[in-house]
Design an enzyme around this catalytic site. Sequence first.
Site, mmCIF file in Angstrom:
data_model
loop_
_atom_site.group_PDB
_atom_site.id
_atom_site.type_symbol
_atom_site.label_atom_id
_atom_site.label_comp_id
_atom_site.label_asym_id
_atom_site.label_seq_id
_atom_site.Cartn_x
_atom_site.Cartn_y
_atom_site.Cartn_z
ATOM 1 N N HIS A 117 4.390 6.948 3.553
ATOM 2 C CA HIS A 117 5.169 5.876 3.436
ATOM 3 C C HIS A 117 4.808 5.014 2.423
ATOM 4 C CE1 HIS A 117 2.588 4.038 6.614
ATOM 5 N NE2 HIS A 117 2.603 3.059 5.826
ATOM 6 N N GLU A 166 7.728 0.599 4.596
ATOM 7 C CA GLU A 166 7.187 -0.329 5.609
ATOM 8 C C GLU A 166 7.469 -1.607 4.647
ATOM 9 O OE1 GLU A 166 3.168 -0.076 6.423
ATOM 10 O OE2 GLU A 166 3.247 -1.243 8.207
ATOM 11 N N HIS A 220 0.867 -1.054 0.041
ATOM 12 C CA HIS A 220 0.073 -0.074 -0.185
ATOM 13 C C HIS A 220 0.722 1.337 0.039
ATOM 14 C CE1 HIS A 220 0.381 -0.740 4.527
ATOM 15 N NE2 HIS A 220 0.630 0.565 4.418
HETATM 16 C C1 LIG Z 1 -1.053 0.878 10.939
HETATM 17 C C2 LIG Z 1 0.579 0.782 10.351
HETATM 18 C C3 LIG Z 1 0.189 -0.185 9.126
HETATM 19 O O1 LIG Z 1 0.494 0.266 7.884
HETATM 20 O O2 LIG Z 1 -0.004 -1.427 9.346
HETATM 21 C C4 LIG Z 1 1.004 1.866 9.917
HETATM 22 O O3 LIG Z 1 0.765 2.432 8.870
HETATM 23 S S1 LIG Z 1 1.613 3.042 11.293
HETATM 24 C C5 LIG Z 1 2.131 4.284 10.753
HETATM 25 C C6 LIG Z 1 2.845 5.249 11.515
HETATM 26 N N1 LIG Z 1 3.936 4.719 11.946
HETATM 27 C C7 LIG Z 1 5.305 5.002 11.783
HETATM 28 O O4 LIG Z 1 5.230 5.631 10.755
HETATM 29 C C8 LIG Z 1 6.234 4.248 12.380
HETATM 30 C C9 LIG Z 1 7.683 4.521 11.738
HETATM 31 N N2 LIG Z 1 7.910 6.190 11.865
HETATM 32 C C10 LIG Z 1 8.692 6.401 12.985
HETATM 33 O O5 LIG Z 1 9.066 6.231 13.616
HETATM 34 C C11 LIG Z 1 8.829 8.357 12.732
HETATM 35 O O6 LIG Z 1 7.563 8.669 12.037
HETATM 36 C C12 LIG Z 1 10.069 8.851 12.114
HETATM 37 C C13 LIG Z 1 10.118 8.236 10.643
HETATM 38 C C14 LIG Z 1 11.045 8.086 12.738
HETATM 39 C C15 LIG Z 1 10.066 10.104 12.098
HETATM 40 O O7 LIG Z 1 9.752 10.540 13.517
HETATM 41 P P1 LIG Z 1 9.507 12.197 13.922
HETATM 42 O O8 LIG Z 1 8.148 12.623 13.042
HETATM 43 O O9 LIG Z 1 9.266 12.228 15.522
HETATM 44 O O10 LIG Z 1 10.856 13.004 13.803
HETATM 45 P P2 LIG Z 1 11.288 14.084 13.027
HETATM 46 O O11 LIG Z 1 10.054 15.000 12.578
HETATM 47 O O12 LIG Z 1 12.374 14.706 13.803
HETATM 48 O O13 LIG Z 1 11.927 13.543 11.720
HETATM 49 C C16 LIG Z 1 13.183 12.585 11.624
HETATM 50 C C17 LIG Z 1 13.435 12.843 10.311
HETATM 51 O O14 LIG Z 1 12.926 11.883 9.713
HETATM 52 C C18 LIG Z 1 12.163 12.603 8.529
HETATM 53 N N3 LIG Z 1 10.963 11.848 8.416
HETATM 54 C C19 LIG Z 1 9.890 12.001 9.306
HETATM 55 N N4 LIG Z 1 8.714 11.418 8.831
HETATM 56 C C20 LIG Z 1 9.131 11.091 7.484
HETATM 57 C C21 LIG Z 1 8.375 10.343 6.348
HETATM 58 N N5 LIG Z 1 7.172 9.998 6.558
HETATM 59 N N6 LIG Z 1 8.861 10.198 5.245
HETATM 60 C C22 LIG Z 1 10.083 10.549 5.023
HETATM 61 N N7 LIG Z 1 11.090 11.201 6.164
HETATM 62 C C23 LIG Z 1 10.373 11.417 7.313
HETATM 63 C C24 LIG Z 1 12.007 13.898 8.748
HETATM 64 O O15 LIG Z 1 12.135 15.011 7.758
HETATM 65 C C25 LIG Z 1 13.525 14.005 9.716
HETATM 66 O O16 LIG Z 1 14.496 14.132 8.797
HETATM 67 P P3 LIG Z 1 15.759 15.019 8.956
HETATM 68 O O17 LIG Z 1 16.338 14.790 10.108
HETATM 69 O O18 LIG Z 1 16.694 15.038 7.733
HETATM 70 O O19 LIG Z 1 15.342 16.524 9.096
#
Ligand SMILES: C[C@@H](C(=O)O)C(=O)SCCNC(=O)CCNC(=O)[C@H](O)C(C)(C)COP(=O)(O)OP(=O)(O)OC[C@H]1O[C@@H](n2cnc3c(N)ncnc32)[C@H](O)[C@@H]1OP(=O)(O)O
Length: 220
Positions: free
Chosen positions: A153, A204, A81
């Site tokens: 993502h 993912e 997805h």
């Molecule tokens: C239900 C399940 C399923 O499908 O089954 C889901 O979808 S769960 C969907 C939701 N769950 C997830 O997304 C889990 C994995 N995601 C995470 O752990 C987090 O969202 C992170 C990706 C680590 C970002 O964390 P957070 O927003 O707190 O940190 P932040 O704003 O300081 O961002 C840290 C760095 O990551 C980048 N960053 C943040 N979100 C991003 C994204 N969606 N795509 C690409 N890069 C991204 C920022 O620009 C920054 O880069 P720079 O450092 O270069 O400025």
Amino acid sequence: MHQLVAASPVSNDRTSPERPGVSGAAEAEPSGKHGAVQSGSWRRNSGKQIPYCSHANVVEEHWTMTDAPADIPYSVLGLNHLAVAVPDLEAASEKYRTVFGASVSNPKPQPEHGVTVVFVKLPGLTIELLHPLGDASPIAKFLQKNPRGGLHHVCLTVDNINHAAQHLKESDVNLLGDGKPKIGAHGDPVVFLNPKDTNGVLVELEEASGEMHNFTHEKW
Ligand SMILES: C[C@@H](C(=O)O)C(=O)SCCNC(=O)CCNC(=O)[C@H](O)C(C)(C)COP(=O)(O)OP(=O)(O)OC[C@H]1O[C@@H](n2cnc3c(N)ncnc32)[C@H](O)[C@@H]1OP(=O)(O)O
């Protein structure tokens, strides 16, 4: 190298039976490392046949392809997805339903992931609409930076998530969180890869199950 497909001249008529891979009946494309790739058609609610094409034949006809190494211990099976973070789930669902003609699920909270999810079904594509849930939602900052929403993502289906995780580790691609698979919205194990290690795209991986892509309104 891939074996080139002996394709007839490509017609502009997307429903032409002469166009490889897009005829009305499902066809199997040539087997590659990961087995036969299926192409075929998708039937909408209206009963109208919509041709579906992965473009694989067109690419193989016109481009020189280099195969993956033979020793990769897992396989990506396809796109699971695309996920789009949205500020208003109801408005976004309605947009996909009425503008793009998609079927949409009811919203379902995923407290373990800090999001509420709506599944949007289009031919050959599932889109996941995400909205923050709870104080520590991992998509909260993303929506602050992108208040109108945005592509959050890309989720790929893999055949074995543990083999994938091991291979990523050996390839210096880090998993987010504790690196252990969690159960995702489809009820299958998922992991997220650090976007810093994947050209800025949050990826993912989801292990395939028989339920893949088969969401129904009864389940949701
Ligand atoms: C239900 C399940 C399923 O499908 O089954 C889901 O979808 S769960 C969907 C939701 N769950 C997830 O997304 C889990 C994995 N995601 C995470 O752990 C987090 O969202 C992170 C990706 C680590 C970002 O964390 P957070 O927003 O707190 O940190 P932040 O704003 O300081 O961002 C840290 C760095 O990551 C980048 N960053 C943040 N979100 C991003 C994204 N969606 N795509 C690409 N890069 C991204 C920022 O620009 C920054 O880069 P720079 O450092 O270069 O400025």
